[in-house]
Motif scaffolding. Sequence first.
Motif, mmCIF file in Angstrom:
data_model
loop_
_atom_site.group_PDB
_atom_site.id
_atom_site.type_symbol
_atom_site.label_atom_id
_atom_site.label_comp_id
_atom_site.label_asym_id
_atom_site.label_seq_id
_atom_site.Cartn_x
_atom_site.Cartn_y
_atom_site.Cartn_z
ATOM 1 N N LEU A 87 2.672 6.237 -3.976
ATOM 2 C CA LEU A 87 3.802 5.858 -4.810
ATOM 3 C C LEU A 87 4.753 7.037 -4.876
ATOM 4 O O LEU A 87 4.409 8.098 -5.401
ATOM 5 C CB LEU A 87 3.332 5.469 -6.212
ATOM 6 N N ASP A 88 5.952 6.866 -4.339
ATOM 7 C CA ASP A 88 6.954 7.928 -4.307
ATOM 8 C C ASP A 88 8.244 7.405 -4.910
ATOM 9 O O ASP A 88 8.941 6.587 -4.309
ATOM 10 C CB ASP A 88 7.180 8.387 -2.863
ATOM 11 N N LEU A 89 8.554 7.880 -6.125
ATOM 12 C CA LEU A 89 9.807 7.537 -6.808
ATOM 13 C C LEU A 89 10.606 8.806 -7.071
ATOM 14 O O LEU A 89 11.330 8.908 -8.061
ATOM 15 C CB LEU A 89 9.513 6.809 -8.126
ATOM 16 N N SER A 90 10.521 9.766 -6.183
ATOM 17 C CA SER A 90 11.144 11.067 -6.381
ATOM 18 C C SER A 90 12.644 11.026 -6.102
ATOM 19 O O SER A 90 13.159 10.116 -5.451
ATOM 20 C CB SER A 90 10.488 12.104 -5.458
ATOM 21 N N HIS A 91 13.341 12.048 -6.636
ATOM 22 C CA HIS A 91 14.769 12.239 -6.364
ATOM 23 C C HIS A 91 15.595 11.014 -6.764
ATOM 24 O O HIS A 91 16.351 10.461 -5.965
ATOM 25 C CB HIS A 91 14.988 12.571 -4.891
ATOM 26 N N ASN A 92 15.417 10.605 -8.008
ATOM 27 C CA ASN A 92 16.209 9.521 -8.582
ATOM 28 C C ASN A 92 16.726 9.973 -9.946
ATOM 29 O O ASN A 92 16.741 11.176 -10.241
ATOM 30 C CB ASN A 92 15.355 8.252 -8.705
ATOM 31 N N ASN A 93 17.130 9.041 -10.773
ATOM 32 C CA ASN A 93 17.573 9.344 -12.135
ATOM 33 C C ASN A 93 16.720 8.603 -13.162
ATOM 34 O O ASN A 93 17.232 8.124 -14.174
ATOM 35 C CB ASN A 93 19.048 8.972 -12.319
ATOM 36 N N LEU A 94 15.436 8.525 -12.898
ATOM 37 C CA LEU A 94 14.535 7.815 -13.790
ATOM 38 C C LEU A 94 14.332 8.619 -15.077
ATOM 39 O O LEU A 94 14.239 9.851 -15.050
ATOM 40 C CB LEU A 94 13.196 7.575 -13.098
ATOM 41 N N LYS A 95 14.255 7.913 -16.181
ATOM 42 C CA LYS A 95 14.115 8.545 -17.492
ATOM 43 C C LYS A 95 12.933 7.946 -18.249
ATOM 44 O O LYS A 95 12.337 6.971 -17.817
ATOM 45 C CB LYS A 95 15.401 8.364 -18.304
ATOM 46 N N GLY A 96 12.644 8.552 -19.407
ATOM 47 C CA GLY A 96 11.558 8.047 -20.234
ATOM 48 C C GLY A 96 10.240 8.702 -19.885
ATOM 49 O O GLY A 96 10.168 9.648 -19.105
ATOM 50 N N SER A 128 0.812 -1.214 0.000
ATOM 51 C CA SER A 128 0.000 0.000 0.000
ATOM 52 C C SER A 128 0.847 1.268 0.000
ATOM 53 O O SER A 128 0.350 2.342 -0.332
ATOM 54 C CB SER A 128 -0.941 0.025 1.214
ATOM 55 N N PHE A 129 2.123 1.145 0.364
ATOM 56 C CA PHE A 129 3.009 2.311 0.435
ATOM 57 C C PHE A 129 4.360 1.923 -0.139
ATOM 58 O O PHE A 129 5.046 1.053 0.397
ATOM 59 C CB PHE A 129 3.163 2.763 1.892
ATOM 60 N N LEU A 130 4.742 2.579 -1.245
ATOM 61 C CA LEU A 130 6.040 2.301 -1.881
ATOM 62 C C LEU A 130 6.792 3.606 -2.038
ATOM 63 O O LEU A 130 6.356 4.518 -2.733
ATOM 64 C CB LEU A 130 5.841 1.658 -3.258
ATOM 65 N N SER A 149 -1.709 9.477 -3.798
ATOM 66 C CA SER A 149 -0.548 10.358 -3.706
ATOM 67 C C SER A 149 0.548 9.824 -4.621
ATOM 68 O O SER A 149 0.972 8.670 -4.481
ATOM 69 C CB SER A 149 -0.050 10.430 -2.258
ATOM 70 N N LEU A 150 0.999 10.674 -5.561
ATOM 71 C CA LEU A 150 1.999 10.259 -6.537
ATOM 72 C C LEU A 150 3.127 11.282 -6.583
ATOM 73 O O LEU A 150 2.897 12.472 -6.825
ATOM 74 C CB LEU A 150 1.362 10.129 -7.927
ATOM 75 N N HIS A 151 4.349 10.816 -6.348
ATOM 76 C CA HIS A 151 5.540 11.667 -6.361
ATOM 77 C C HIS A 151 6.536 11.121 -7.376
ATOM 78 O O HIS A 151 7.107 10.049 -7.184
ATOM 79 C CB HIS A 151 6.205 11.694 -4.978
ATOM 80 N N LEU A 152 6.745 11.904 -8.439
ATOM 81 C CA LEU A 152 7.745 11.551 -9.453
ATOM 82 C C LEU A 152 8.711 12.710 -9.675
ATOM 83 O O LEU A 152 9.439 12.735 -10.672
ATOM 84 C CB LEU A 152 7.056 11.191 -10.779
ATOM 85 N N GLU A 153 8.748 13.664 -8.754
ATOM 86 C CA GLU A 153 9.561 14.855 -8.939
ATOM 87 C C GLU A 153 11.063 14.556 -8.856
ATOM 88 O O GLU A 153 11.476 13.538 -8.314
ATOM 89 C CB GLU A 153 9.183 15.942 -7.917
ATOM 90 N N TYR A 154 11.849 15.487 -9.395
ATOM 91 C CA TYR A 154 13.311 15.391 -9.388
ATOM 92 C C TYR A 154 13.797 14.103 -10.042
ATOM 93 O O TYR A 154 14.506 13.283 -9.455
ATOM 94 C CB TYR A 154 13.863 15.504 -7.965
ATOM 95 N N ASN A 155 13.383 13.914 -11.286
ATOM 96 C CA ASN A 155 13.908 12.849 -12.128
ATOM 97 C C ASN A 155 14.273 13.454 -13.482
ATOM 98 O O ASN A 155 14.495 14.675 -13.576
ATOM 99 C CB ASN A 155 12.888 11.713 -12.262
ATOM 100 N N LYS A 156 14.342 12.659 -14.510
ATOM 101 C CA LYS A 156 14.653 13.138 -15.857
ATOM 102 C C LYS A 156 13.585 12.645 -16.835
ATOM 103 O O LYS A 156 13.887 12.232 -17.952
ATOM 104 C CB LYS A 156 16.039 12.665 -16.270
#
Length: 338
Positions: A155-164, A129-131, A178-185
Amino acid sequence: MKKSSSTISTAILSSLLFFLALPSLYLAARAEPCNAEDQKTLLEIKAALNNPDELASWNPNTDCCRWHALACDQNTGRIIALGIFHGNISGHIPPAVGSLSSLQVLVLRKIPDLRGEIPSTISKLNNLSFLRISYTNLSGPVPSFLSQLKNLGVLDLSHNNLKGSIPPSLSQLPRLFSLHLEYNKLTGSIPDSFGRFAGTFTDLFLSHNLLTGPVPKSFGNLEFRFRIDLSRNMLEGDASFLFGKDKSIMSLDLSRNLFAFNLSKIEFPDSLVNLDLSHNNIFGRLPEGLAELNLGGLNVSYNSLCGQIPRGGKLQSFGYLTYFNNRCLCGAPLPACN
């Protein structure tokens, strides 16, 4: 009975706060010891991470429910939470994580030497339920297989080097709020499907990426409860449909994009307390309705606004930098209008 999104939110956030509060987690009054298969899996994870000091308590001769960074279900002895924060840990996320079938919370945060892509085995965690995987050096795409995690609320995948591009399939998560994808590429456009999430969406953070194109019109039909942050991308077009008296958004940040729309007749929700429209191509006048809001933060600088700043409310309490560098905006705290 199906839980409401607010109930799910409270449950997840309460369990997370409990999880964050303790450096070593276990439930003292357990009916069952740690599950043997889970213990075996945890030892595989430790070995794959090269036996870091942070996991020194993961000793096969002790009950794994008493190991650092874990929480167990007191009735079954199954591992329900795993959180590793900071630490001198290097390598990839071990695929064995996907074998912790009762896992509800997974947090890997501030581990700068964690690299590689998000393993597909995470899609097997049906109870998750929380990633949160953030502040790492993970690369590769935002995986579309995450849409298989039907119980996911955060789902929080922020502050990484994800692309695409952002996978449209994330909108298929029925409980996501709640969705966090900030600070990626991340590149490409915001999927149109993002305007069709089920239930009430509390937070959407897509800032500090390389996103282009307009905000999907479908966003106008989605109820955002707390915050939207689309700042520091290359988004363009009309985003005025994000406003309206019938909305309940509290914070909206559209700054440092290429948005261009007339602000003159926009109505703002009474709930709005923070608004940043700076560094865009927004034109027209500041609506009188701004003076009726209990604003804690406002920035409309570096646009093409004109006319007198409405008097009243908190608008004159903000410094001139809030309104600076517009075409012909005038009135306190800027110089008087001619």
